[in-house]
Scaffold this motif. Structure first.
Motif, PDB file in Angstrom:
ATOM      1  N   VAL A  60       2.981   1.863  -8.837  1.00 40.69           N
ATOM      2  CA  VAL A  60       2.440   3.212  -8.886  1.00 40.69           C
ATOM      3  C   VAL A  60       3.620   4.176  -8.707  1.00 40.69           C
ATOM      4  CG1 VAL A  60       0.869   4.819  -7.713  1.00 40.69           C
ATOM      5  CG2 VAL A  60       0.224   2.422  -8.005  1.00 40.69           C
ATOM      6  N   PRO A  61       3.641   5.326  -9.408  1.00 40.18           N
ATOM      7  CA  PRO A  61       4.774   6.251  -9.287  1.00 40.18           C
ATOM      8  C   PRO A  61       5.058   6.655  -7.835  1.00 40.18           C
ATOM      9  CG  PRO A  61       3.343   6.918 -11.079  1.00 40.18           C
ATOM     10  CD  PRO A  61       2.637   5.800 -10.364  1.00 40.18           C
ATOM     11  N   ASP A  62       6.342   6.849  -7.549  1.00 39.78           N
ATOM     12  CA  ASP A  62       6.798   7.146  -6.190  1.00 39.78           C
ATOM     13  C   ASP A  62       6.099   8.340  -5.561  1.00 39.78           C
ATOM     14  OD1 ASP A  62       8.536   5.046  -6.353  1.00 39.78           O
ATOM     15  OD2 ASP A  62      10.342   6.257  -6.570  1.00 39.78           O
ATOM     16  N   GLU A  63       5.965   9.426  -6.308  1.00 36.75           N
ATOM     17  CA  GLU A  63       5.414  10.636  -5.700  1.00 36.75           C
ATOM     18  C   GLU A  63       3.984  10.429  -5.204  1.00 36.75           C
ATOM     19  OE1 GLU A  63       5.153  11.031 -10.207  1.00 36.75           O
ATOM     20  OE2 GLU A  63       6.737  10.532  -8.793  1.00 36.75           O
ATOM     21  N   VAL A  64       3.214   9.605  -5.903  1.00 35.69           N
ATOM     22  CA  VAL A  64       1.841   9.312  -5.475  1.00 35.69           C
ATOM     23  C   VAL A  64       1.868   8.492  -4.191  1.00 35.69           C
ATOM     24  CG1 VAL A  64      -0.313   8.143  -6.123  1.00 35.69           C
ATOM     25  CG2 VAL A  64       0.981   9.417  -7.846  1.00 35.69           C
ATOM     26  N   THR A  65       2.680   7.461  -4.178  1.00 31.13           N
ATOM     27  CA  THR A  65       2.779   6.578  -3.019  1.00 31.13           C
ATOM     28  C   THR A  65       3.304   7.323  -1.795  1.00 31.13           C
ATOM     29  OG1 THR A  65       3.221   4.751  -4.532  1.00 31.13           O
ATOM     30  CG2 THR A  65       3.713   4.387  -2.204  1.00 31.13           C
ATOM     31  N   ILE A  66       4.345   8.113  -1.975  1.00 31.69           N
ATOM     32  CA  ILE A  66       4.973   8.815  -0.853  1.00 31.69           C
ATOM     33  C   ILE A  66       4.024   9.840  -0.238  1.00 31.69           C
ATOM     34  CG2 ILE A  66       6.831  10.421  -0.246  1.00 31.69           C
ATOM     35  CD1 ILE A  66       8.541   8.799  -2.365  1.00 31.69           C
ATOM     36  N   ALA A  67       3.299  10.583  -1.071  1.00 30.07           N
ATOM     37  CA  ALA A  67       2.356  11.574  -0.555  1.00 30.07           C
ATOM     38  C   ALA A  67       1.245  10.907   0.260  1.00 30.07           C
ATOM     39  CB  ALA A  67       1.761  12.384  -1.705  1.00 30.07           C
ATOM     40  N   MET A  68       0.751   9.791  -0.233  1.00 28.96           N
ATOM     41  CA  MET A  68      -0.301   9.069   0.462  1.00 28.96           C
ATOM     42  C   MET A  68       0.207   8.508   1.796  1.00 28.96           C
ATOM     43  SD  MET A  68      -2.568   5.924  -1.017  1.00 28.96           S
ATOM     44  CE  MET A  68      -1.092   5.030  -1.382  1.00 28.96           C
ATOM     45  N   LEU A  69       1.408   7.972   1.787  1.00 30.21           N
ATOM     46  CA  LEU A  69       1.989   7.394   2.999  1.00 30.21           C
ATOM     47  C   LEU A  69       2.232   8.471   4.058  1.00 30.21           C
ATOM     48  CD1 LEU A  69       3.234   4.838   4.319  1.00 30.21           C
ATOM     49  CD2 LEU A  69       5.416   5.689   3.481  1.00 30.21           C
ATOM     50  N   ARG A  70       2.774   9.591   3.648  1.00 33.31           N
ATOM     51  CA  ARG A  70       3.026  10.702   4.576  1.00 33.31           C
ATOM     52  C   ARG A  70       1.734  11.092   5.293  1.00 33.31           C
ATOM     53  NH1 ARG A  70       6.596  14.755   5.545  1.00 33.31           N
ATOM     54  NH2 ARG A  70       7.995  14.039   3.907  1.00 33.31           N
ATOM     55  N   LYS A  71       0.658  11.211   4.545  1.00 34.42           N
ATOM     56  CA  LYS A  71      -0.633  11.593   5.118  1.00 34.42           C
ATOM     57  C   LYS A  71      -1.069  10.587   6.183  1.00 34.42           C
ATOM     58  CE  LYS A  71      -5.391  12.588   3.912  1.00 34.42           C
ATOM     59  NZ  LYS A  71      -6.468  11.811   3.362  1.00 34.42           N
ATOM     60  N   ARG A  72      -0.930   9.304   5.877  1.00 36.49           N
ATOM     61  CA  ARG A  72      -1.352   8.249   6.812  1.00 36.49           C
ATOM     62  C   ARG A  72      -0.526   8.274   8.096  1.00 36.49           C
ATOM     63  NH1 ARG A  72      -4.445   4.762   9.125  1.00 36.49           N
ATOM     64  NH2 ARG A  72      -4.285   2.585   8.624  1.00 36.49           N
ATOM     65  N   VAL A  73       0.790   8.447   7.968  1.00 36.54           N
ATOM     66  CA  VAL A  73       1.660   8.499   9.153  1.00 36.54           C
ATOM     67  C   VAL A  73       1.312   9.720  10.000  1.00 36.54           C
ATOM     68  CG1 VAL A  73       4.038   8.816   9.939  1.00 36.54           C
ATOM     69  CG2 VAL A  73       3.542   7.189   8.107  1.00 36.54           C
ATOM     70  N   GLU A  74       1.118  10.861   9.351  1.00 35.54           N
ATOM     71  CA  GLU A  74       0.824  12.093  10.092  1.00 35.54           C
ATOM     72  C   GLU A  74      -0.549  12.052  10.769  1.00 35.54           C
ATOM     73  OE1 GLU A  74       1.557  15.115   7.127  1.00 35.54           O
ATOM     74  OE2 GLU A  74       3.716  15.122   7.565  1.00 35.54           O
ATOM     75  N   GLU A  75      -1.455  11.226  10.272  1.00 33.93           N
ATOM     76  CA  GLU A  75      -2.769  11.075  10.902  1.00 33.93           C
ATOM     77  C   GLU A  75      -2.708  10.237  12.179  1.00 33.93           C
ATOM     78  OE1 GLU A  75      -5.564  11.214   6.856  1.00 33.93           O
ATOM     79  OE2 GLU A  75      -5.043   9.290   7.746  1.00 33.93           O
ATOM     80  N   ASN A  76      -1.582   9.564  12.413  1.00 35.88           N
ATOM     81  CA  ASN A  76      -1.434   8.650  13.557  1.00 35.88           C
ATOM     82  C   ASN A  76      -0.148   8.932  14.324  1.00 35.88           C
ATOM     83  OD1 ASN A  76      -3.703   6.479  13.140  1.00 35.88           O
ATOM     84  ND2 ASN A  76      -2.848   6.917  11.119  1.00 35.88           N
ATOM     85  N   PRO A  77      -0.008  10.115  14.925  1.00 31.58           N
ATOM     86  CA  PRO A  77       1.266  10.489  15.556  1.00 31.58           C
ATOM     87  C   PRO A  77       1.560   9.783  16.877  1.00 31.58           C
ATOM     88  CG  PRO A  77      -0.358  12.194  15.944  1.00 31.58           C
ATOM     89  CD  PRO A  77      -0.998  11.196  15.016  1.00 31.58           C
ATOM     90  N   ASP A  78       0.556   9.193  17.515  1.00 35.95           N
ATOM     91  CA  ASP A  78       0.754   8.658  18.862  1.00 35.95           C
ATOM     92  C   ASP A  78       0.868   7.141  18.940  1.00 35.95           C
ATOM     93  OD1 ASP A  78       0.671  11.259  19.889  1.00 35.95           O
ATOM     94  OD2 ASP A  78      -1.519  11.212  19.968  1.00 35.95           O
ATOM     95  N   VAL A  79       1.072   6.460  17.817  1.00 35.10           N
ATOM     96  CA  VAL A  79       1.165   5.002  17.853  1.00 35.10           C
ATOM     97  C   VAL A  79       2.515   4.559  18.417  1.00 35.10           C
ATOM     98  CG1 VAL A  79      -0.469   4.656  15.960  1.00 35.10           C
ATOM     99  CG2 VAL A  79       1.969   4.877  15.459  1.00 35.10           C
ATOM    100  N   THR A  80       2.561   3.324  18.930  1.00 33.03           N
ATOM    101  CA  THR A  80       3.804   2.799  19.505  1.00 33.03           C
ATOM    102  C   THR A  80       4.753   2.264  18.439  1.00 33.03           C
ATOM    103  OG1 THR A  80       2.773   0.646  19.826  1.00 33.03           O
ATOM    104  CG2 THR A  80       2.699   2.176  21.680  1.00 33.03           C
TER     105      THR A  80
END
Length: 193
Positions: A60-80
Motif C-alpha cells: 500500500v502506498p507510504d502516505e496511506v500507511t504512515i497517516a494510519m500509523l500516526r493516528k494509531r500511535v497518537e491514540e495510545n500516548p501512555d503505553v510502555t
C-alpha cells in the motif's frame, strides 16, 4: 517507552511473537496488516483504496500507511512500548517512523528480523488461510509475490537499522518457544536499563 520493530516476511511469526510480548510486557501491538483488514472489513474509503494493492500482493502506498500509523500511535500516548509489525517496509517509511518517534520524544530501540525461507512462508500462510478466511492467504501466486516484495523492498530497511546498531536476526524456522526466548534475550535487557 520501548519501541520494537518485528520484521519478517508474511507468515514468519510476527503476530505470534507480538502477542507473547504484549502478554509479558503490556506493549501496544500495531499491525499494519490488521489495520488494513479492519478498514477492508468496514469498507471504509481507506479500505477501498488499500484493497486493490493488497489483492495483488503489492505494498500500500507510504502516505496511506504512515497517516494510519500516526493516528494509531497518537491514540495510545501512555503505553510502555509499541511493537510495530509490518512497518516500516521501505526506507521512506523508516525515516517517517523515526521522525514520528522523535516528535513523541521517543525512539526505535530494536528491529528484530524473523528469518524464514519462501517455502515455509507458503506452507504457513496456506495453513493459516484454511482457517482465517483471508482470501490473500489462499493463493500461492499472491503469497509468492508478497514474499518477493518483502525481500526486494525491505532489505534496505534492515540495513538502515543495522547501521544504527539496532538490527537483530533470529532464525524464524525454530519452534515458537525458541524464537520467543531469542526475542526476549534482545528485549528484556533494554527494559531493565
Amino acid at each position: 517507552m520501548y519501541n520494537l520493530i518485528l520484521f519478517g516476511p508474511p507468515g514468519s511469526g510476527k503476530g505470534t511473537q507480538a502477542a507473547l510480548l504484549v502478554k509479558q510486557y503490556g506493549f501496544l501491538h500495531i499491525s499494519t496488516g490488521d489495520m488494513f483488514r479492519f478498514e477492508l472489513k468496514n469498507n471504509t474509503p481507506l479500505g477501498q483504496e488499500a484493497r486493490a494493492y493488497m489483492d495483488r500482493g503489492d505494498l500500500v502506498p507510504d502516505e496511506v500507511t504512515i497517516a494510519m500509523l500516526r493516528k494509531r500511535v497518537e491514540e495510545n500516548p501512555d503505553v510502555t512500548g509499541i511493537i510495530f509489525d509490518g512497518f516500516p517496509r521501505t526506507d521512506p517509511q523508516a525515516e517517517a517512523l523515526n521522525e514520528l518517534m522523535v516528535e513523541l520524544g521517543s525512539q526505535i530501540n530494536a528491529l528484530i528480523l524473523l528469518d524464514i525461507n519462501q517455502e515455509e512462508v507458503i506452507n504457513r500462510i496456506l495453513g493459516r488461510g484454511a482457517t482465517s478466511g483471508r482470501a490473500d492467504d489462499l493463493k500461492v501466486d499472491t503469497i509468492r509475490t508478497r514474499y518477493e516484495n518483502f525481500i526486494n523492498y525491505t532489505n534496505p530497511v534492515y540495513a538502515y537499522y543495522d547501521k544504527m546498531g539496532l538490527a537483530h536476526k533470529i532464525d524464524g524456522m525454530q519452534k515458537i518457544v525458541q524464537v520467543a526466548m531469542a526475542v526476549d534475550n534482545i528485549v528484556a535487557p533494554k527494559l531493565e536499563d
